[in-house]
Design an enzyme around this catalytic site. Structure first.
Site, mmCIF file in Angstrom:
data_model
loop_
_atom_site.group_PDB
_atom_site.id
_atom_site.type_symbol
_atom_site.label_atom_id
_atom_site.label_comp_id
_atom_site.label_asym_id
_atom_site.label_seq_id
_atom_site.Cartn_x
_atom_site.Cartn_y
_atom_site.Cartn_z
ATOM 1 N N HIS A 1 45.793 48.491 27.059
ATOM 2 C CA HIS A 1 45.777 47.695 28.108
ATOM 3 C C HIS A 1 45.875 46.241 27.601
ATOM 4 O O HIS A 1 46.930 45.634 28.086
ATOM 5 C CB HIS A 1 44.424 47.722 29.087
ATOM 6 C CG HIS A 1 44.354 46.620 29.811
ATOM 7 N ND1 HIS A 1 45.221 46.424 30.812
ATOM 8 C CD2 HIS A 1 43.192 45.643 30.232
ATOM 9 C CE1 HIS A 1 45.017 45.269 31.605
ATOM 10 N NE2 HIS A 1 43.778 45.026 31.265
ATOM 11 N N HIS B 1 40.981 39.251 26.323
ATOM 12 C CA HIS B 1 40.569 38.751 27.867
ATOM 13 C C HIS B 1 39.322 39.685 28.191
ATOM 14 O O HIS B 1 38.488 39.274 29.060
ATOM 15 C CB HIS B 1 41.791 38.733 28.893
ATOM 16 C CG HIS B 1 42.076 40.080 29.200
ATOM 17 N ND1 HIS B 1 43.126 40.916 28.738
ATOM 18 C CD2 HIS B 1 41.753 41.066 30.513
ATOM 19 C CE1 HIS B 1 43.206 41.836 29.341
ATOM 20 N NE2 HIS B 1 42.614 42.026 30.167
ATOM 21 N N GLU C 1 33.431 41.176 28.209
ATOM 22 C CA GLU C 1 33.076 41.701 29.379
ATOM 23 C C GLU C 1 32.644 43.367 28.704
ATOM 24 O O GLU C 1 31.731 43.767 29.151
ATOM 25 C CB GLU C 1 33.889 41.869 30.337
ATOM 26 C CG GLU C 1 33.900 40.488 31.293
ATOM 27 C CD GLU C 1 32.561 40.533 32.098
ATOM 28 O OE1 GLU C 1 32.475 41.254 33.261
ATOM 29 O OE2 GLU C 1 31.822 39.313 31.831
ATOM 30 N N ASP C 2 33.333 43.784 27.992
ATOM 31 C CA ASP C 2 33.311 45.223 27.691
ATOM 32 C C ASP C 2 32.880 45.564 26.360
ATOM 33 O O ASP C 2 33.003 46.973 25.914
ATOM 34 C CB ASP C 2 34.798 45.796 27.771
ATOM 35 C CG ASP C 2 35.202 45.641 29.075
ATOM 36 O OD1 ASP C 2 34.336 45.638 30.191
ATOM 37 O OD2 ASP C 2 36.449 45.869 29.338
ATOM 38 N N ASP D 1 47.259 40.927 33.814
ATOM 39 C CA ASP D 1 46.321 41.849 33.712
ATOM 40 C C ASP D 1 46.365 42.788 34.895
ATOM 41 O O ASP D 1 46.266 43.778 34.625
ATOM 42 C CB ASP D 1 44.983 40.972 33.707
ATOM 43 C CG ASP D 1 43.770 41.933 33.810
ATOM 44 O OD1 ASP D 1 43.740 43.023 33.194
ATOM 45 O OD2 ASP D 1 42.955 41.769 34.674
#
Length: 509
Positions: free
Chosen positions: A52, A76, A80-81, A157
């Site tokens: 991704h 990006h 967050e992940d 995205d």
């Protein structure tokens, strides 16, 4: 296939001829960092997660954004992940890249309320509220993006995610597709990125309007081959007589209309297929603006033009800067089709929009090429759409009126703040949690005793910022507004309600 070495080789090949060795190495380093950070993670499709962010970077490279933008595209999702923090990204890649990544992280909160999407598109009675929310979210995305490159990364995205939407649940497919149609495609259109706007719409179309998408597929399938054959025949004849009349051409090619755009026009013309002349259109690319008009004159001497179908977007550009000269003619096979005339720069701008102005420069002995200097500068005339979003759906006709306006006026003194449920409230700049409480409901404001901002208890005089998530604490037996609250609030609505309670108390004393 998904090994780091394979991805790095492909990345370097894409960068070749666009970026310097230093910038290519910087992008490669970000790829390796993202690869290791997402190691072991998978997408819903079962593919390694790195596919991704790599896909996002490929899209940004295709529009030739500067190296920090591509690096941020690769990184990006890391904060967050994964367990890696924004501070670590800043130490490894610098403040600029970290700020871009932070901007994307904040925009991840911007989404439609899930309640709209249990049964597909909003029902007729819900449309006014739905459209208000869509407009608020569009404005919020742009207002929160202090660096407009964040918007481009977010669009890339979303486009990459739309390409793999079949791997997620149906309710998410519908919500994400509706967001795409109502928020992201219009932003891409305002930025003038025709190729992204068209693909975003086409990918979302069958999820929101499955029956209509099937109808379009059936109609286009029957008609497309004939119109492509007509266009190919016309293209050869066009080359022949333009050459004979010594009119220079850089290229003549055909383009097929996007499915969603076709459907909108099909509905507009009362489902009369014969009125759609641009299912397949010819594009003539010429050296100068003058050549566009000369070419149209030559075309009209050979093929009869349809009255009222000439559109001069060169003299009168669309709000997003699109320029081209359009005419519809009765061609060699007797069928009507559209021809578009434009210069090379007009053509590039119609495909990539303001991204064209990121890097376009003249360099000695190299002619015109893309250079990666001064990435934050965009011509003022290309930012009209963002300066006056109050007129989002209106045509901008007086370009000079905005010429000296170098700030985003519409967003001056405004912030956008979330409830824990994801609802958005628009507030004045420097608003406090008390402003937010009254924006929720008068009773919430009257019984406010505290607030959590981004998960932490904060004082009621805290100044809120765009993207903050605010949770108001209330008590049923709270004493209500205090006199000093008037000095803490910025919104006139909150001030009025506080004064009303205070005045009522005075009268009762």
């Amino acid at each position: 296939m998904y090994e780091l070495g394979v991805l790095d080789k492909e990345c370097r090949q894409l960068c070749d001829g666009i970026y310097s060795k230093k910038d290519t190495d910087a992008i490669s380093r970000a790829l390796a960092f993202a690869y290791n950070a997402h190691q072991g993670q998978q997408r819903k499709s079962g593919e390694p997660y790195i596919i991704h962010p790599f896909g996002v970077a490929v899209l940004l490279i295709s529009l030739r954004f500067d190296a920090p933008t591509v690096q941020a595209g690769l990184l990006h999702d890391v904060p967050e992940d994964t367990t890696i923090t924004l501070q670590e990204i800043s130490r490894s890649f610098g403040k600029q890249v970290a700020q871009l990544v932070d901007g994307i992280t904040k925009l991840a909160r911007v989404r439609f309320k899930k309640a709209w999407f249990w049964f597909g598109p909003p029902r007729a009675q819900e449309l006014p509220a739905f459209e208000r929310q869509a407009e608020t979210l569009r404005k919020m995305i742009l207002a929160m993006s202090k660096d407009i490159r964040v918007v481009f990364i977010k669009l890339a995205d979303r486009l990459n995610n739309m390409r793999t939407l079949d791997a997620i649940s149906q309710d998410k497919q519908i919500r994400i597709s509706q967001e795409t149609l109502e928020i992201y495609a219009p932003i891409a259109d305002r930025l003038g990125i025709g190729q992204w706007k068209g693909e975003l719409e086409d990918l979302a179309f069958p999820y929101i309007y499955p029956k209509e998408a099937q109808l379009v597929q059936s109609l286009v399938g029957k008609e497309l081959r004939r119109r492509q054959q007509d266009a190919q025949k016309a293209r050869k004849l066009l080359y022949k007589f333009l050459t004979k009349e010594h009119i220079p051409t850089l290229d003549i090619h055909s383009r097929i209309k996007h499915r969603y755009s076709f459907w909108k026009k099909y509905e507009k013309y009362g489902r009369d297929m014969s009125k759609i002349c641009d299912l397949v259109a010819l594009r003539v690319i010429v050296p100068t603006e003058k050549d566009c008009y000369t070419t149209m004159g030559a075309i009209h001497t050979h093929w009869k033009p349809l009255p009222g179908r000439i559109k001069d977007y060169i003299a009168h550009p669309k709000p997003n800067g699109y320029q081209s000269l359009h005419t519809s003619v009765s061609g060699p096979s007797g069928h009507v089709f559209e021809i578009q005339m434009r210069t090379q720069e007009m053509h590039l701008e119609s495909e990539v929009g303001v991204a064209l102005h990121w890097h376009y420069a003249e360099e000695k002995n190299k002619g015109r090429r893309f250079s990666l200097k001064n990435p934050a500068r965009i011509p003022k005339s290309k930012l009209e759409w963002i300066r006056e979003l109050a007129a989002w759906q209106k045509n901008i006709t007086d370009a000079k009126h905005y010429q000296n306006d170098i700030t985003y006026k519409f967003f001056k003194n405004r912030i956008f703040v979330f409830t824990p449920q994801g609802d958005v409230r628009e507030l004045p700049e420097n608003a406090s949690p008390i402003d937010f409480a009254y924006a929720i409901h008068t009773e919430v404001g009257n019984h406010c005793v505290g607030a959590k901002v981004n998960g932490k208890m904060m004082r009621l005089d805290t100044k809120l910022s765009s993207g903050d998530v605010v949770e108001i604490r209330t008590q049923k037996n709270a004493s209500g507004p205090k006199q000093d609250w008037l000095t803490l609030v910025q919104s006139s609505a909150a001030r009025q309600r506080i004064r009303s309670i205070l005045n009522k108390r005075k009268r009762m004393q």
